[in-house]
Design a protein around this motif. Structure first.
Motif, PDB file in Angstrom:
ATOM      1  N   CYS A   2       0.845  -1.194   0.000  1.00 35.19           N
ATOM      2  CA  CYS A   2       0.000   0.000   0.000  1.00 35.19           C
ATOM      3  C   CYS A   2       0.886   1.252   0.000  1.00 35.19           C
ATOM      4  O   CYS A   2       1.338   1.711   1.051  1.00 35.19           O
ATOM      5  N   TYR A   3       1.116   1.785  -1.215  1.00 34.34           N
ATOM      6  CA  TYR A   3       1.925   2.992  -1.385  1.00 34.34           C
ATOM      7  C   TYR A   3       1.231   3.919  -2.365  1.00 34.34           C
ATOM      8  O   TYR A   3       0.151   3.598  -2.855  1.00 34.34           O
ATOM      9  N   GLY A   4       1.827   5.052  -2.663  1.00 40.95           N
ATOM     10  CA  GLY A   4       1.218   6.031  -3.556  1.00 40.95           C
ATOM     11  C   GLY A   4       0.007   6.657  -2.883  1.00 40.95           C
ATOM     12  O   GLY A   4       0.095   7.146  -1.753  1.00 40.95           O
ATOM     13  N   GLN A   5      -1.153   6.621  -3.541  1.00 40.11           N
ATOM     14  CA  GLN A   5      -2.393   7.177  -2.988  1.00 40.11           C
ATOM     15  C   GLN A   5      -3.014   6.267  -1.936  1.00 40.11           C
ATOM     16  O   GLN A   5      -3.819   6.710  -1.122  1.00 40.11           O
ATOM     17  N   CYS A   6      -2.679   4.993  -1.946  1.00 36.04           N
ATOM     18  CA  CYS A   6      -3.297   4.007  -1.054  1.00 36.04           C
ATOM     19  C   CYS A   6      -3.286   4.421   0.425  1.00 36.04           C
ATOM     20  O   CYS A   6      -4.334   4.397   1.077  1.00 36.04           O
ATOM     21  N   PRO A   7      -2.141   4.828   1.007  1.00 36.26           N
ATOM     22  CA  PRO A   7      -2.151   5.170   2.438  1.00 36.26           C
ATOM     23  C   PRO A   7      -2.993   6.400   2.789  1.00 36.26           C
ATOM     24  O   PRO A   7      -3.300   6.623   3.958  1.00 36.26           O
ATOM     25  N   THR A   8      -3.370   7.179   1.780  1.00 34.63           N
ATOM     26  CA  THR A   8      -4.257   8.324   2.024  1.00 34.63           C
ATOM     27  C   THR A   8      -5.614   7.827   2.511  1.00 34.63           C
ATOM     28  O   THR A   8      -6.236   8.437   3.375  1.00 34.63           O
ATOM     29  N   PHE A   9      -6.056   6.712   1.954  1.00 34.45           N
ATOM     30  CA  PHE A   9      -7.349   6.129   2.305  1.00 34.45           C
ATOM     31  C   PHE A   9      -7.225   5.000   3.322  1.00 34.45           C
ATOM     32  O   PHE A   9      -8.153   4.730   4.075  1.00 34.45           O
ATOM     33  N   TRP A  10      -6.073   4.326   3.318  1.00 31.69           N
ATOM     34  CA  TRP A  10      -5.811   3.181   4.190  1.00 31.69           C
ATOM     35  C   TRP A  10      -4.519   3.449   4.966  1.00 31.69           C
ATOM     36  O   TRP A  10      -3.467   2.865   4.656  1.00 31.69           O
ATOM     37  N   PRO A  11      -4.544   4.346   5.953  1.00 31.54           N
ATOM     38  CA  PRO A  11      -3.310   4.651   6.692  1.00 31.54           C
ATOM     39  C   PRO A  11      -2.787   3.421   7.436  1.00 31.54           C
ATOM     40  O   PRO A  11      -3.552   2.712   8.090  1.00 31.54           O
ATOM     41  N   PRO A  12      -1.485   3.157   7.312  1.00 30.79           N
ATOM     42  CA  PRO A  12      -0.910   2.028   8.045  1.00 30.79           C
ATOM     43  C   PRO A  12      -0.902   2.311   9.542  1.00 30.79           C
ATOM     44  O   PRO A  12      -0.779   3.464   9.957  1.00 30.79           O
ATOM     45  N   LEU A  13      -1.027   1.260  10.343  1.00 33.12           N
ATOM     46  CA  LEU A  13      -0.897   1.398  11.794  1.00 33.12           C
ATOM     47  C   LEU A  13       0.597   1.400  12.089  1.00 33.12           C
ATOM     48  O   LEU A  13       1.259   0.372  11.966  1.00 33.12           O
ATOM     49  N   LEU A  14       1.118   2.566  12.455  1.00 31.79           N
ATOM     50  CA  LEU A  14       2.545   2.735  12.707  1.00 31.79           C
ATOM     51  C   LEU A  14       2.850   2.633  14.193  1.00 31.79           C
ATOM     52  O   LEU A  14       1.996   2.902  15.034  1.00 31.79           O
ATOM     53  N   THR A  15       4.088   2.288  14.487  1.00 35.08           N
ATOM     54  CA  THR A  15       4.533   2.178  15.873  1.00 35.08           C
ATOM     55  C   THR A  15       5.962   2.677  15.988  1.00 35.08           C
ATOM     56  O   THR A  15       6.717   2.633  15.015  1.00 35.08           O
ATOM     57  N   ARG A  16       6.310   3.147  17.175  1.00 32.64           N
ATOM     58  CA  ARG A  16       7.682   3.581  17.442  1.00 32.64           C
ATOM     59  C   ARG A  16       8.395   2.609  18.370  1.00 32.64           C
ATOM     60  O   ARG A  16       9.510   2.859  18.770  1.00 32.64           O
ATOM     61  N   GLY A  17       7.747   1.551  18.713  1.00 31.64           N
ATOM     62  CA  GLY A  17       8.327   0.539  19.586  1.00 31.64           C
ATOM     63  C   GLY A  17       7.603  -0.766  19.370  1.00 31.64           C
ATOM     64  O   GLY A  17       6.808  -0.912  18.437  1.00 31.64           O
ATOM     65  N   LYS A  18       7.877  -1.705  20.245  1.00 34.46           N
ATOM     66  CA  LYS A  18       7.232  -3.008  20.146  1.00 34.46           C
ATOM     67  C   LYS A  18       5.726  -2.838  20.378  1.00 34.46           C
ATOM     68  O   LYS A  18       5.306  -2.240  21.370  1.00 34.46           O
ATOM     69  N   PRO A  19       4.883  -3.354  19.462  1.00 28.70           N
ATOM     70  CA  PRO A  19       3.437  -3.226  19.643  1.00 28.70           C
ATOM     71  C   PRO A  19       2.987  -3.899  20.948  1.00 28.70           C
ATOM     72  O   PRO A  19       3.576  -4.883  21.388  1.00 28.70           O
ATOM     73  N   VAL A  20       1.944  -3.351  21.532  1.00 31.57           N
ATOM     74  CA  VAL A  20       1.426  -3.822  22.813  1.00 31.57           C
ATOM     75  C   VAL A  20       0.107  -4.560  22.591  1.00 31.57           C
ATOM     76  O   VAL A  20      -0.803  -4.033  21.937  1.00 31.57           O
ATOM     77  N   ALA A  21       0.004  -5.760  23.147  1.00 33.35           N
ATOM     78  CA  ALA A  21      -1.217  -6.559  23.032  1.00 33.35           C
ATOM     79  C   ALA A  21      -2.211  -6.145  24.102  1.00 33.35           C
ATOM     80  O   ALA A  21      -1.932  -6.252  25.291  1.00 33.35           O
ATOM     81  N   GLY A  22      -3.363  -5.673  23.677  1.00 40.90           N
ATOM     82  CA  GLY A  22      -4.440  -5.339  24.596  1.00 40.90           C
ATOM     83  C   GLY A  22      -5.373  -6.535  24.745  1.00 40.90           C
ATOM     84  O   GLY A  22      -5.077  -7.641  24.288  1.00 40.90           O
ATOM     85  N   ALA A  23      -6.506  -6.282  25.358  1.00 42.29           N
ATOM     86  CA  ALA A  23      -7.490  -7.347  25.626  1.00 42.29           C
ATOM     87  C   ALA A  23      -7.885  -8.076  24.355  1.00 42.29           C
ATOM     88  O   ALA A  23      -8.256  -7.469  23.354  1.00 42.29           O
TER      89      ALA A  23
END
Length: 150
Positions: free
Chosen positions: A66-87
């Motif tokens: 998903c590049y070009g115009q795609c992330p405009t409509f489908w923003p990636p879930l970004l992280t600055r560290g290790k993702p955290v698992a919630g419930a």
């Protein structure tokens, strides 16, 4: 006396810089939180705000397509560290993939995760089953499999 003032100033500056770097480091290592929510499609994976997360069927080998115009409509879930698992989320299924621009995108069961901008409020799944940007979009079950509404 001048030397003492210079030494004290240098120590204060060094402590301030170290303290500042510590804060910046702590902020930059905070991971995106992923949890689950019940929707009309069943229990799905969502971001910390309760917004539905999608996989893109065009993605291959854990890498985003998903590049070009795609992330405009489908923003990636970004992280600055290790993702955290919630419930409801299995921590062992969480991961990260590097995007072309160097940012880190959260993955779940190897699938890069995205939001859909037309989902105006938490729990909406209006992107489910769409075929845009060369592939299908589906919400993700806590098992890591896509939920296919077809």
């Amino acid at each position: 006396m001048k030397v003492l003032v210079l030494v004290i100033s240098a120590v204060i500056a060094a402590v301030s810089i170290s303290y500042g770097l510590g804060i910046a480091s702590a902020l930059s290592t905070s991971g995106a939180k992923v949890k689950t929510r019940t929707t009309p499609l069943g229990r799905i994976v969502v971001n910390v705000g309760g917004r539905s997360l999608y996989l893109f069927e065009k993605d291959k080998s854990g890498k985003s397509a998903c590049y070009g115009q795609c992330p405009t409509f489908w923003p990636p879930l970004l992280t600055r560290g290790k993702p955290v698992a919630g419930a409801g989320v299995k921590a062992k299924l969480l991961g990260v993939t590097k995007r072309k621009n160097g940012t880190h995108q959260v993955t779940y069961a190897g699938h890069p995760l995205y939001r859909y901008t037309a989902d105006a409020k938490p729990g909406q799944t209006t992107g489910e089953g769409l075929n845009l940007f060369g592939g299908g979009w589906d919400v993700v079950a806590p098992s890591g499999k896509k939920i296919d509404s077809d």
